[in-house]
Motif scaffolding. Structure first.
Motif, PDB file in Angstrom:
ATOM      1  N   ARG A   1       0.810  -1.214   0.000  1.00 43.92           N
ATOM      2  CA  ARG A   1       0.000   0.000   0.000  1.00 43.92           C
ATOM      3  C   ARG A   1       0.841   1.260   0.000  1.00 43.92           C
ATOM      4  O   ARG A   1       0.665   2.118  -0.829  1.00 43.92           O
ATOM      5  N   TRP A   2       1.719   1.411   0.961  1.00 48.97           N
ATOM      6  CA  TRP A   2       2.486   2.643   1.120  1.00 48.97           C
ATOM      7  C   TRP A   2       3.956   2.299   1.349  1.00 48.97           C
ATOM      8  O   TRP A   2       4.277   1.445   2.147  1.00 48.97           O
ATOM      9  N   THR A   3       4.833   3.042   0.691  1.00 52.09           N
ATOM     10  CA  THR A   3       6.255   2.886   0.959  1.00 52.09           C
ATOM     11  C   THR A   3       6.602   3.672   2.216  1.00 52.09           C
ATOM     12  O   THR A   3       5.806   4.493   2.683  1.00 52.09           O
ATOM     13  N   ASP A   4       7.774   3.445   2.738  1.00 54.81           N
ATOM     14  CA  ASP A   4       8.222   4.214   3.907  1.00 54.81           C
ATOM     15  C   ASP A   4       8.248   5.704   3.582  1.00 54.81           C
ATOM     16  O   ASP A   4       7.894   6.532   4.417  1.00 54.81           O
ATOM     17  N   GLU A   5       8.664   6.046   2.361  1.00 50.99           N
ATOM     18  CA  GLU A   5       8.734   7.449   1.959  1.00 50.99           C
ATOM     19  C   GLU A   5       7.340   8.072   1.900  1.00 50.99           C
ATOM     20  O   GLU A   5       7.135   9.205   2.314  1.00 50.99           O
ATOM     21  N   GLU A   6       6.364   7.301   1.381  1.00 53.40           N
ATOM     22  CA  GLU A   6       4.993   7.810   1.301  1.00 53.40           C
ATOM     23  C   GLU A   6       4.394   7.990   2.694  1.00 53.40           C
ATOM     24  O   GLU A   6       3.738   8.997   2.966  1.00 53.40           O
ATOM     25  N   ARG A   7       4.644   7.030   3.591  1.00 55.51           N
ATOM     26  CA  ARG A   7       4.153   7.173   4.968  1.00 55.51           C
ATOM     27  C   ARG A   7       4.801   8.393   5.628  1.00 55.51           C
ATOM     28  O   ARG A   7       4.144   9.147   6.332  1.00 55.51           O
ATOM     29  N   GLY A   8       6.080   8.602   5.367  1.00 55.24           N
ATOM     30  CA  GLY A   8       6.770   9.763   5.918  1.00 55.24           C
ATOM     31  C   GLY A   8       6.178  11.068   5.408  1.00 55.24           C
ATOM     32  O   GLY A   8       6.013  12.024   6.166  1.00 55.24           O
ATOM     33  N   ALA A   9       5.846  11.107   4.112  1.00 57.79           N
ATOM     34  CA  ALA A   9       5.244  12.315   3.529  1.00 57.79           C
ATOM     35  C   ALA A   9       3.881  12.591   4.154  1.00 57.79           C
ATOM     36  O   ALA A   9       3.543  13.738   4.443  1.00 57.79           O
ATOM     37  N   MET A  10       3.108  11.539   4.396  1.00 61.90           N
ATOM     38  CA  MET A  10       1.787  11.733   5.023  1.00 61.90           C
ATOM     39  C   MET A  10       1.937  12.242   6.452  1.00 61.90           C
ATOM     40  O   MET A  10       1.179  13.111   6.892  1.00 61.90           O
TER      41      MET A  10
END
Length: 158
Positions: free
Chosen positions: A20-29
Motif C-alpha cells: 500500500r504505502w512505501t516508507d517514503e509515502e508514509r513519511g510524507a503523510m
C-alpha cells in the motif's frame, strides 16, 4: 514435526500492508499531518513570511542537486508570481493562492527517484483543450527551462 507455515490470511495481510504505502509515502503523510497541526496552532498568525522561512529551511536541508533546483525554482516562482504564498506541502516546497496549492517541487531524494519533479495542481489555470501537462521531470535548469517555468507559473495564477 511442527507445521511452521503461515496461514494464507496472515501472509496476505502483511503483503497488502507493504504494497500500500512505501516508507517514503508514509513519511510524507506524517509530514503533511504535522504541517496541518502547525498551521492550526498558528491560526491567524500564519502568514507569508512563516511559510517562506519554512520553505527556505527545507530547501537548505536538501542534498545537491535538489538544493540548487529548489533554490532556483523558488526564485523563479517568486519573480513570476509574487502573489503566491510559499508553504510546505507533504514536506516539500509548494506555492499557494488563497490557501490552495498551485504548484510544488518534489526533490528526487524524497521518493528516491532519478529526477526531481515540478508540478501543478488542479487549481492552476493551465487548461489547454482536453489534455495538458501538469508535472515536469527536472535534472537541471537551463535558461530556456527557467523561462518556460516562469511563463507557466504566470499562466497558472492568471
Amino acid at each position: 514435526m511442527k507445521d511452521t507455515r503461515k496461514s494464507a490470511e496472515s501472509t496476505t495481510a502483511t503483503d497488502k500492508t507493504s504494497e500500500r504505502w512505501t516508507d517514503e509515502e508514509r513519511g510524507a503523510m506524517k509530514q503533511r499531518a504535522q504541517e496541518l497541526k502547525s498551521a492550526a496552532r498558528r491560526g491567524s498568525r500564519a502568514d507569508k513570511a512563516d511559510g517562506e522561512s519554512d520553505v527556505l529551511a527545507k530547501i537548505a536541508e536538501l542534498p545537491e542537486p535538489d538544493r540548487a533546483l529548489g533554490e532556483r525554482l523558488h526564485a523563479i516562482i517568486k519573480a513570476s508570481a509574487p502573489a503566491l504564498s510559499p508553504k510546505l506541502w507533504y514536506g516539500m516546497p509548494a506555492y499557494a493562492k488563497d490557501g490552495k496549492v498551485v504548484c510544488f517541487f518534489q526533490a528526487a531524494q524524497k521518493f528516491k527517484t532519478r529526477y526531481a519533479t515540478f508540478g501543478f495542481n488542479d487549481t492552476a489555470n493551465l487548461d489547454e483543450g482536453a489534455m495538458w501537462p501538469t508535472a515536469f521531470a527536472l535534472t537541471e535548469l537551463t535558461a530556456a527551462d527557467e523561462a518556460r517555468i516562469g511563463a507557466l507559473v504566470k499562466k497558472a495564477v492568471s
